[in-house]
Scaffold this active site. Structure first.
Site, PDB file in Angstrom:
ATOM      1  N   VAL A 149     -11.279  12.914  30.790  1.00  0.00           N
ATOM      2  CA  VAL A 149     -10.283  13.968  30.949  1.00  0.00           C
ATOM      3  C   VAL A 149      -9.148  13.447  31.824  1.00  0.00           C
ATOM      4  CG1 VAL A 149      -9.874  16.351  31.620  1.00  0.00           C
ATOM      5  CG2 VAL A 149     -12.140  15.668  30.854  1.00  0.00           C
ATOM      6  N   ASP A 154     -23.346  24.636  26.984  1.00  0.00           N
ATOM      7  CA  ASP A 154     -23.444  23.610  28.028  1.00  0.00           C
ATOM      8  C   ASP A 154     -22.947  24.143  29.370  1.00  0.00           C
ATOM      9  OD1 ASP A 154     -24.217  21.208  29.046  1.00  0.00           O
ATOM     10  OD2 ASP A 154     -22.465  20.089  28.322  1.00  0.00           O
ATOM     11  N   LYS A 193      -8.459  16.268  27.247  1.00  0.00           N
ATOM     12  CA  LYS A 193      -9.785  15.705  27.038  1.00  0.00           C
ATOM     13  C   LYS A 193      -9.727  14.794  25.823  1.00  0.00           C
ATOM     14  CE  LYS A 193     -14.378  16.905  27.867  1.00  0.00           C
ATOM     15  NZ  LYS A 193     -14.944  17.764  28.879  1.00  0.00           N
ATOM     16  N   LEU A 216      -9.166  12.582  35.502  1.00  0.00           N
ATOM     17  CA  LEU A 216      -9.738  13.669  36.294  1.00  0.00           C
ATOM     18  C   LEU A 216     -11.249  13.571  36.320  1.00  0.00           C
ATOM     19  CD1 LEU A 216      -7.598  16.681  35.030  1.00  0.00           C
ATOM     20  CD2 LEU A 216      -7.582  15.730  37.334  1.00  0.00           C
ATOM     21  N   GLY A 217     -11.795  13.043  35.242  1.00  0.00           N
ATOM     22  CA  GLY A 217     -13.242  12.927  35.183  1.00  0.00           C
ATOM     23  C   GLY A 217     -13.669  12.362  33.849  1.00  0.00           C
ATOM     24  N   GLY A 236     -17.127  12.474  31.184  1.00  0.00           N
ATOM     25  CA  GLY A 236     -18.446  13.049  30.956  1.00  0.00           C
ATOM     26  C   GLY A 236     -18.985  12.601  29.619  1.00  0.00           C
ATOM     27  N   GLY A 237     -20.015  13.317  29.199  1.00  0.00           N
ATOM     28  CA  GLY A 237     -20.660  12.967  27.950  1.00  0.00           C
ATOM     29  C   GLY A 237     -19.710  13.017  26.773  1.00  0.00           C
ATOM     30  N   PHE A 238     -18.739  13.906  26.819  1.00  0.00           N
ATOM     31  CA  PHE A 238     -17.851  14.071  25.676  1.00  0.00           C
ATOM     32  C   PHE A 238     -16.652  13.141  25.700  1.00  0.00           C
ATOM     33  CE2 PHE A 238     -19.876  18.284  25.353  1.00  0.00           C
ATOM     34  CZ  PHE A 238     -20.300  18.168  24.046  1.00  0.00           C
ATOM     35  N   GLY A 239     -16.349  12.638  26.845  1.00  0.00           N
ATOM     36  CA  GLY A 239     -15.190  11.758  26.915  1.00  0.00           C
ATOM     37  C   GLY A 239     -14.484  11.889  28.248  1.00  0.00           C
TER      38      GLY A 239
END
Ligand SMILES: *[C@@H]1O[C@H](CO)[C@@H](O)[C@H](O)[C@H]1NC(C)=O
Ligand SMILES: *[C@@H]1O[C@H](CO)[C@@H](O)[C@H](O)[C@H]1NC(C)=O
Ligand SMILES: *[C@@H]1O[C@H](CO)[C@@H](O)[C@H](O)[C@H]1NC(C)=O
Length: 675
Positions: free
Chosen positions: A365, A476, A380, A357-358, A360-363
């Site tokens: 999804v 955030d 996630k 799905l996407g 980002g900085g955290f990992g």
């Protein structure tokens, strides 16, 4: 007297049933041709066939059976002044019938034992006689003669077809391959124990000689002149009192044999009486022997089996590895929130890219569906190597899972693996807001929708800050962390995740988390996240919504780089609506647009004390409070501007209400006892 009566009774039975020589017994000797009227105690799967045949074990694998003469024999006890003799003589006819030729297991034994209870003994190589803890103990007081059809290195077995003398242990004192001495031929002849053919075994012990003599022969032959084994044993050390005599038997894990006893003769005063072979019960008809497979066939069969076992084993290990996860004791209480990795793996089709799905900085999804409940989830996947603080972090995650608000993305649970943490959320079908704001392909969100979304986000943030049992800082807030449900309601996601950075690195050092453009100036200076820093980010977010621009745009005119500064500039020039998103083409409620732009400026104030609280923001958005005047002082606005506190504070309207200076900080925890 009792003995005489019992003998008499049996003689009467003998007479009545008209079975000549079927059996004869008294305390010191008995003779059984078949066991229909025998005084036997059966254990395990042992049973007596209708024809009197005693079957100790059958083709059921990994089973044991036993049969003991019901009455204890008074060995080695002093009665009426005289010590009774330890001498005995016994013989029995047995047949071990294999499952298939070359497929047999495991063996049987004749035993003299202080007990006839062998329920705790185990099958397989323990022959239903001993178990792992008691094998080898002197306290057993068991003498056994084993007929073993499997070679066990553990017990130093000589081969897979031997007779052994055992004292208290399955490691035989002496053993010999199954052979018999042919008096006629004057030589030893090999026998295959598990041939299915009846054989006879004699066991004699003379107290004076202290020799256990074991003799084997095919059934029907008279006792050979030479013994198979003659083992010196001082039975007075083993046999202490009353003893039971009988048989134990066991099948293997892989193979089994039918173990039968056809007849049994026992005598403590002289030679055991011999059998009338014709009176012994018949064995069941032999199973049809299958065409004996050739050696190559057997070899290839074994090879195929080995390959199969290897493949299955490897697949099992790979599968185990594939779904391996980390679970610790302290997680027990989080059971309901714990997802199994296997379920997540299946739900996301193995974390396939097409499910992405996407990122980002955290990992990353991934989208998924839990098949059992049809629940749509977003998983996630966060890289997380630190063990440190994991317990606290999970506790917080679970705590966050209790947050319930229509403008928050519901956290459903988690899962852990080595180096990875999985957070499971409700799936938001319309994805994240930034895609609608900035992606040219998608239809632009109209003002009505934008206003509803930002109002929703404000409501969610108010809940986090003030309406839950603890103060939760988001840390955030930005358009890409606002997700849209089916009705295009804005929902805040990823709250609390900033903590991961704290956990993932050295504890006690504060890291500024968040996204450039949304970071309050004091946050970069002090590193302390507060509700005010969240409000600052919220301000940047609503300006984003109104202007259709990112907080910091590196392309374009240098003076337009920072959104707040640019909006402020527009406002100072008396043309704040110039800042509105051109894609809306003027299609918005003017009052609302002005309100949002001004509110955005106010939230973006460089002085944290000058920013409204989320409750005030809500009141303003709901029209329940007037928007305070935005000060004219450029210096007090913007992330990179100099900050002059007194200038701004003086210009704050009193109607805005008294508010204590923000003191909330969260460098240690996203959750604070605040209310
Ligand atoms: C072996 O005997 C037990 C007990 O009588 C019985 O339950 C089992 O079915 C038998 N197994 C076979 C393979 O005949
Ligand atoms: C046991 O065997 C030995 C020879 O192997 C023999 O001398 C002895 O008499 C036998 N004892 C019994 C009780 O059969
Ligand atoms: C046999 O054991 C008994 C009891 O321990 C002992 O008294 C006797 O001396 C032993 N006999 C031999 C020949 O070792």
């Amino acid at each position: 007297m009792a003995t005489v009566l019992r003998s008499l009774y049996f003689l009467i039975i003998l007479y009545v049933s008209n079975i000549p020589l079927a059996f004869y017994q008294d305390e010191n000797r008995f003779l059984y041709h078949g066991f229909n009227q025998a005084n036997l105690h059966l254990g395990g799967i042992a049973e007596i066939h209708r024809n009197g045949l005693l079957q100790l074990t059958n083709l059921s694998k990994d089973r044991a059976g036993s049969a003991f003469y019901r009455f204890p024999l008074n060995f080695n006890t002093t009665s009426s002044g005289a010590t009774s003799s330890l001498s005995f003589s016994t013989t029995f006819v047995f047949a071990l019938v294999p499952q298939e030729p070359n497929m047999c297991g495991h063996g049987m034994a004749f035993a003299i034992s202080p007990s006839m209870d062998f329920t705790h003994a185990i099958s397989n190589r323990y022959l239903g006689l001993f178990n792992l803890p008691n094998n080898g103990l002197a306290a057993n007081h068991i003498l056994a003669i084993e007929l073993d059809s499997v070679k066990n290195p553990e017990f130093e077995d000589i081969d897979g077809n031997h007779v052994g003398v055992d004292v208290n242990s399955l490691k035989s004192i002496q053993s010999a391959p199954a052979t018999y001495f042919s008096d006629k031929e004057g030589r030893n002849i090999s026998l295959e124990l598990v041939s299915g053919n009846p054989m006879q075994l004699w066991i004699d012990y003379d107290e004076a000689e202290k020799l256990v003599n074991v003799t084997l022969a095919p059934a029907g032959l008279s006792k050979p002149n030479r013994t198979l084994l003659s083992t010196p044993i001082n039975l007075s050390q083993i046999i202490l009192g009353p003893m039971y005599v009988g048989f134990t038997s066991a099948t293997g894990y892989a193979y089994a044999s039918d173990h039968y006893i056809l007849g049994w003769s026992f005598n403590r005063s002289g030679q055991a009486q011999s059998f009338d072979v014709s009176s012994l019960p018949r064995l069941p008809p032999r199973r049809k022997r299958k065409e004996k497979p050739g050696l190559t066939t057997i070899t290839s069969l074994i090879l195929a089996a080995v390959v199969l076992v290897t493949i299955i084993g490897a697949a099992y290990i790979i599968r185990r590895k594939k779904y391996e996860e980390i679970r610790e004791d302290w997680e027990m209480e989080y059971g309901p929130h714990r997802f199994s990795y296997k379920n997540l793996y299946k739900a996301t089709k193995g974390f396939k890219d097409e499910q992405l799905l996407g990122a980002g900085g955290f990992g990353k999804v991934y989208r998924g569906v839990i098949s059992s409940s049809n629940l749509q989830i977003a998983v996630k996947k966060v890289s997380h190597d630190s063990k440190q603080g994991m317990k606290e972090f999970v506790a917080e995650i679970i705590s966050l899972g209790r947050l319930r608000h229509r403008n928050l993305v519901q956290l459903l649970g988690y899962c852990r693996r080595r180096g990875e943490l999985f957070l499971v959320y409700d799936y938001m079908p319309n994805g994240s807001l930034d895609k609608f704001l900035y992606s040219n392909g998608r239809p632009t969100l109209n003002w009505l929708t934008r206003f509803r979304i930002l109002r929703g986000v404000a409501s969610g943030l108010l809940y986090l800050h003030e309406e839950w049992e603890q103060v939760v800082l988001h840390r955030d807030i930005k358009a890409s962390n606002v997700l849209l449900d089916t009705e295009y309601n804005g929902r805040l996601g990823d709250f609390g995740l900033a903590r991961l950075y704290d956990h993932g690195t050295e504890p006690h050092t504060t890291h500024v988390v968040g996204t450039v453009g949304y970071l309050a100036p004091e946050l970069t200076r002090t590193g302390k996240a507060t509700t005010c820093t969240d409000v600052f980010a919220f301000g940047a977010f609503i300006l984003e919504m109104a202007c259709g621009r990112r907080p910091i745009e590196l392309q374009g005119q240098p003076e337009n780089v920072i959104l707040v500064d640019w909006v402020f500039e527009c406002w100072r020039k008396g043309a704040i609506l110039d800042a509105s998103d051109p894609r809306l083409e003027g299609d918005y409620v003017m009052e609302e647009m002005i309100l949002v732009l001004k509110l955005g400026l106010l939230c973006s104030h460089a002085n944290p004390a000058a920013r409204p609280s989320m409750r005030q923001v809500m009141q303003v958005l709901d029209g329940d409070a007037n928007l305070p005047d935005v000060p004219y002082d450029t210096a007090s606005l913007g992330t990179f501007s100099n900050y002059n506190a007194s200038d701004f504070l003086l210009s704050l309207p009193s109607s805005f209400g008294q508010r204590s200076a923000p003191s909330m900080s969260s460098t240690d925890s996203i959750l604070k006892e605040g209310r």
